[in-house]
Design an enzyme around this catalytic site. Sequence first.
Site, PDB file in Angstrom:
ATOM      1  N   LYS A  60       0.782  -1.242   0.000  1.00  0.00           N
ATOM      2  CA  LYS A  60       0.000   0.000   0.000  1.00  0.00           C
ATOM      3  C   LYS A  60       0.813   1.290   0.000  1.00  0.00           C
ATOM      4  O   LYS A  60       0.241   2.370  -0.026  1.00  0.00           O
ATOM      5  CB  LYS A  60      -0.978   0.052   1.178  1.00  0.00           C
ATOM      6  CG  LYS A  60      -2.078  -0.947   1.146  1.00  0.00           C
ATOM      7  CD  LYS A  60      -3.021  -0.609   2.269  1.00  0.00           C
ATOM      8  CE  LYS A  60      -4.034  -1.641   2.549  1.00  0.00           C
ATOM      9  NZ  LYS A  60      -4.777  -1.312   3.749  1.00  0.00           N
ATOM     10  N   ASP A  61       2.134   1.215   0.075  1.00  0.00           N
ATOM     11  CA  ASP A  61       2.939   2.437   0.023  1.00  0.00           C
ATOM     12  C   ASP A  61       4.235   2.155  -0.737  1.00  0.00           C
ATOM     13  O   ASP A  61       5.319   2.536  -0.316  1.00  0.00           O
ATOM     14  CB  ASP A  61       3.237   2.952   1.428  1.00  0.00           C
ATOM     15  CG  ASP A  61       3.698   4.410   1.436  1.00  0.00           C
ATOM     16  OD1 ASP A  61       3.453   5.125   0.434  1.00  0.00           O
ATOM     17  OD2 ASP A  61       4.294   4.839   2.435  1.00  0.00           O
ATOM     18  N   LEU A  62       4.079   1.486  -1.869  1.00  0.00           N
ATOM     19  CA  LEU A  62       5.233   1.128  -2.686  1.00  0.00           C
ATOM     20  C   LEU A  62       5.720   2.363  -3.424  1.00  0.00           C
ATOM     21  O   LEU A  62       4.992   2.959  -4.203  1.00  0.00           O
ATOM     22  CB  LEU A  62       4.814   0.036  -3.678  1.00  0.00           C
ATOM     23  CG  LEU A  62       5.916  -0.820  -4.257  1.00  0.00           C
ATOM     24  CD1 LEU A  62       6.737  -1.479  -3.169  1.00  0.00           C
ATOM     25  CD2 LEU A  62       5.323  -1.872  -5.163  1.00  0.00           C
ATOM     26  N   ASN A  66      10.947   3.242  -0.467  1.00  0.00           N
ATOM     27  CA  ASN A  66      10.658   2.024   0.288  1.00  0.00           C
ATOM     28  C   ASN A  66      11.219   0.777  -0.374  1.00  0.00           C
ATOM     29  O   ASN A  66      10.780  -0.332  -0.091  1.00  0.00           O
ATOM     30  CB  ASN A  66       9.151   1.871   0.506  1.00  0.00           C
ATOM     31  CG  ASN A  66       8.628   2.815   1.562  1.00  0.00           C
ATOM     32  OD1 ASN A  66       9.380   3.320   2.381  1.00  0.00           O
ATOM     33  ND2 ASN A  66       7.338   3.073   1.549  1.00  0.00           N
ATOM     34  N   THR A 103       1.427   7.411   0.285  1.00  0.00           N
ATOM     35  CA  THR A 103       2.029   8.588  -0.333  1.00  0.00           C
ATOM     36  C   THR A 103       1.249   8.907  -1.596  1.00  0.00           C
ATOM     37  O   THR A 103       1.291   8.143  -2.564  1.00  0.00           O
ATOM     38  CB  THR A 103       3.509   8.319  -0.656  1.00  0.00           C
ATOM     39  OG1 THR A 103       4.156   7.874   0.548  1.00  0.00           O
ATOM     40  CG2 THR A 103       4.189   9.569  -1.176  1.00  0.00           C
TER      41      THR A 103
END
Length: 133
Positions: A60-62, A66, A103
């Site tokens: 969910k925040d690739l 990260n 993001t």
Amino acid sequence: MRPLELVREHGRTMLIVGFAGGVPLDRLIHQPIEIGQFLRLALALSVALGRLHKGRLIHKDLKPANVIANSTTQPVWLTGFGIASHLPRAPQSPEPAEFIAGTLAHMAPEQTGRMNRSIDSRSDRYSLGRHLL
């Protein structure tokens, strides 16, 4: 990365891991990358994401910050699992727009709450293709 310790600090649980070397992908993508290196990196990242999804997890925040990449040995490691979740077995109704997590510049459209779709592994693949490769 080898897990070393699970700690709870300031209301958050964190996994402490041994660091095998590498740099965040956002540092690598601001300079030209040789095509062979790019393809090896893209393949390694796709495999890592596939393994994550096989374990029924959604990141969910690739985003480039990260992803840790080691250009010498070619593996990649995914980090930043603060909002990751288990992949539900049945379709879920979309979250209201006021619960956006992640993001914004790197998230799939369904994560914004503006589309009538639930978040699943396709959301991570969107971020991979759109913003990382």
